[in-house]
Write a protein that holds these residues in place. Structure first.
Motif, short mmCIF file in Angstrom:
data_model
loop_
_atom_site.label_atom_id
_atom_site.label_comp_id
_atom_site.label_asym_id
_atom_site.label_seq_id
_atom_site.Cartn_x
_atom_site.Cartn_y
_atom_site.Cartn_z
N GLU A 1 -53.97 59.25 -10.70
CA GLU A 1 -53.66 60.83 -10.97
C GLU A 1 -52.90 61.34 -9.73
OE1 GLU A 1 -57.18 63.13 -11.41
OE2 GLU A 1 -58.10 61.76 -12.46
N GLN A 2 -52.07 62.08 -9.96
CA GLN A 2 -51.33 62.64 -8.88
C GLN A 2 -51.50 64.03 -8.54
OE1 GLN A 2 -48.45 60.83 -7.51
NE2 GLN A 2 -49.61 59.26 -8.66
N GLN B 1 -47.44 66.29 -1.25
CA GLN B 1 -48.88 66.69 -1.47
C GLN B 1 -49.38 65.35 -1.21
OE1 GLN B 1 -50.00 68.93 -4.61
NE2 GLN B 1 -52.01 69.40 -3.72
N THR B 2 -50.47 65.25 -0.49
CA THR B 2 -51.21 64.00 -0.27
C THR B 2 -52.72 64.28 -0.77
OG1 THR B 2 -51.76 64.62 1.89
CG2 THR B 2 -50.10 63.13 1.45
N ASP B 3 -53.23 65.35 -1.06
CA ASP B 3 -54.62 65.53 -1.49
C ASP B 3 -54.58 66.70 -2.47
OD1 ASP B 3 -56.94 64.40 -2.02
OD2 ASP B 3 -57.56 64.40 -0.01
N CYS B 4 -55.47 66.92 -3.40
CA CYS B 4 -55.41 67.94 -4.09
C CYS B 4 -56.95 68.39 -4.94
CB CYS B 4 -54.57 67.55 -5.62
SG CYS B 4 -54.39 68.75 -6.89
N VAL B 5 -57.01 69.50 -5.07
CA VAL B 5 -58.51 69.91 -5.46
C VAL B 5 -58.62 69.52 -6.75
CG1 VAL B 5 -59.59 71.99 -5.87
CG2 VAL B 5 -58.37 72.07 -3.71
N ALA C 1 -56.26 71.11 -0.63
CA ALA C 1 -54.88 70.86 -0.92
C ALA C 1 -54.43 70.22 0.61
CB ALA C 1 -54.01 71.55 -1.62
N LYS C 2 -53.89 69.09 0.56
CA LYS C 2 -53.39 68.59 2.00
C LYS C 2 -51.88 68.16 1.52
CE LYS C 2 -57.59 67.26 3.85
NZ LYS C 2 -58.50 66.24 4.38
N PHE C 3 -50.95 68.44 2.64
CA PHE C 3 -49.46 68.19 2.40
C PHE C 3 -48.90 67.65 3.74
CE2 PHE C 3 -50.51 71.76 0.02
CZ PHE C 3 -49.81 71.50 -1.27
N VAL C 4 -48.04 66.88 3.44
CA VAL C 4 -47.20 66.33 4.80
C VAL C 4 -45.63 66.95 4.84
CG1 VAL C 4 -46.40 64.05 5.92
CG2 VAL C 4 -48.69 64.26 4.91
#
Length: 70
Positions: A1-2, A28-32, A39-42
């Motif tokens: 899953e992306q 986006q490196t993590d998602c609810v 949510a986490k982003f770089v």
């Protein structure tokens, strides 16, 4: 899953472009939607982000991606 928040990813990249005068990318490196607490982003210059999107696809954690980029 992306991760699914591509609109937010684009908005963050655009906002940082405006602030910095450079052209960063945002991954986006993590998602609810994938079960994460947030949510986490770089955000970094494209040349710096390198293969981060591939690492996300391979299932690496946000912290593992940060460690690889450091």
């Amino acid at each position: 899953e992306q991760p699914v928040e591509s609109l937010l990813s684009g908005l963050l990249a655009g906002m940082f472009c405006e602030f910095s005068g450079q052209d960063p990318d945002c991954v986006q490196t993590d998602c609810v939607a994938r079960g994460a607490a947030a949510a986490k982003f770089v955000i970094a210059l494209g040349s710096r982000l390198g293969s981060a999107a591939e690492w996300v696809s391979a299932g690496q954690t946000h912290q593992a991606i940060i460690d690889r980029l450091s």
